[in-house]
Design an enzyme around this catalytic site. Structure first.
Site, PDB file in Angstrom:
ATOM      1  N   SER A 103       0.834  -1.020  -0.080  1.00  0.00           N
ATOM      2  CA  SER A 103       0.023  -0.049   0.082  1.00  0.00           C
ATOM      3  C   SER A 103       1.016   1.389  -0.144  1.00  0.00           C
ATOM      4  CB  SER A 103      -0.893   0.003   1.338  1.00  0.00           C
ATOM      5  OG  SER A 103      -2.095   0.889   1.311  1.00  0.00           O
ATOM      6  N   ASP A 153     -10.573  -3.734  -5.214  1.00  0.00           N
ATOM      7  CA  ASP A 153      -9.752  -2.773  -4.292  1.00  0.00           C
ATOM      8  C   ASP A 153     -10.411  -1.504  -4.431  1.00  0.00           C
ATOM      9  OD1 ASP A 153      -8.002  -1.182  -3.073  1.00  0.00           O
ATOM     10  OD2 ASP A 153      -6.300  -2.517  -3.610  1.00  0.00           O
ATOM     11  N   HIS A 184      -8.269  -4.311  -1.017  1.00  0.00           N
ATOM     12  CA  HIS A 184      -6.938  -3.904  -0.527  1.00  0.00           C
ATOM     13  C   HIS A 184      -6.255  -4.889   0.165  1.00  0.00           C
ATOM     14  CE1 HIS A 184      -4.504  -0.609  -1.086  1.00  0.00           C
ATOM     15  NE2 HIS A 184      -4.268  -0.508   0.411  1.00  0.00           N
TER      16      HIS A 184
HETATM   17  C1  MLT Z   1      -1.598   6.110   0.120  1.00  0.00           C
HETATM   18  O1  MLT Z   1      -1.945   6.922   0.735  1.00  0.00           O
HETATM   19  O2  MLT Z   1      -0.160   5.785  -0.171  1.00  0.00           O
HETATM   20  C2  MLT Z   1      -2.486   4.991  -0.656  1.00  0.00           C
HETATM   21  O3  MLT Z   1      -3.733   5.757  -0.496  1.00  0.00           O
HETATM   22  C3  MLT Z   1      -2.559   3.868   0.166  1.00  0.00           C
HETATM   23  C4  MLT Z   1      -2.768   3.856   1.618  1.00  0.00           C
HETATM   24  O4  MLT Z   1      -3.826   4.020   2.146  1.00  0.00           O
HETATM   25  O5  MLT Z   1      -1.813   3.822   2.323  1.00  0.00           O
END
Ligand code: MLT
Length: 203
Positions: A103, A153, A184
């Site tokens: 992520s 996702d 996700h």
């Molecule tokens: C981010 O902010 O990098 C993406 O939205 C993934 C997350 O939630 O960490």
């Protein structure tokens, strides 16, 4: 400096795994996954230097999925320089690092590839997005990249995965995408697949 853990592996030829957690995670989150993907590797696991309501991240965002580009560029440089320092301090080959990110951590790993030639030898990106668009890309020629994505996702629409895959390929990377019928979350089967991919390229 970045808060981190370094664990020396049993095989010093195998790439060092650079672990990069998701939003709200810490440097211990992905240790078990590193063990599944490449048990012999040394591990460098880093905690993101940004806090969002107390949750560690690797760069700031303005909203869900909307990144603070200036901070992204700054934090990507900070991480790249930290890798230079860590390689000296722990005496491993700076050119032998494979990132494993989930992520937000996958997003900064992708950002390293999009900003710095030779930052990584390869990357495992679990549920990444496109961190930045519209810039000239460095040469990523022959760099293997494994992307795991979920067709449902909500944070990362399929188009993001396709765009990132194309972007990295346009810079020369060898991208493999593993789709799953999930959202996700980081699944055991995608981790197993990442392990197979890792052995194929670096085993
Ligand atoms: C981010 O902010 O990098 C993406 O939205 C993934 C997350 O939630 O960490």
């Amino acid at each position: 400096m970045m808060k981190h853990i370094f664990q020396k592996g049993s095989n010093l030829e195998t790439p060092v795994l650079l672990l990069l957690h998701g939003t709200g995670g810490t440097e211990t989150d992905l240790l078990g996954i590193a063990e599944m993907v490449s048990p012999e590797s040394s591990v460098l696991s880093v905690r993101g230097n940004v806090l969002e309501n107390g949750m560690p991240r690797f760069f700031r965002r303005l909203a869900e999925g909307v990144f603070d580009e200036e901070d992204l560029v700054f934090r990507t440089q900070e991480l790249n320089e930290f890798l230079d320092q860590a390689a000296k301090e722990y005496e491993f080959d700076r050119n032998n690092i494979v990132a494993l990110g989930y992520s937000n951590g996958a997003n900064i790993a992708a950002s390293l590839l999009l900003h710095y030639e030779g930052a990584l030898k390869g990357a495992i990106l679990h549920h990444p997005m496109v961190p930045r668009r519209g810039i000239d890309l460095p040469n990523n020629s022959g760099i293997p990249v494994f992307i795991a994505a979920g067709v449902n996702d909500p944070i990362c629409p399929a188009k993001e995965t396709e765009d990132l895959s194309q972007l990295l390929q346009s810079a020369g990377a060898k991208v493999e995408v593993k789709w799953e019928n999930f959202g996700h979350q980081l699944t055991r089967s995608e981790v197993e697949e990442a392990g197979v991919w890792f052995q194929k390229h670096f085993g």
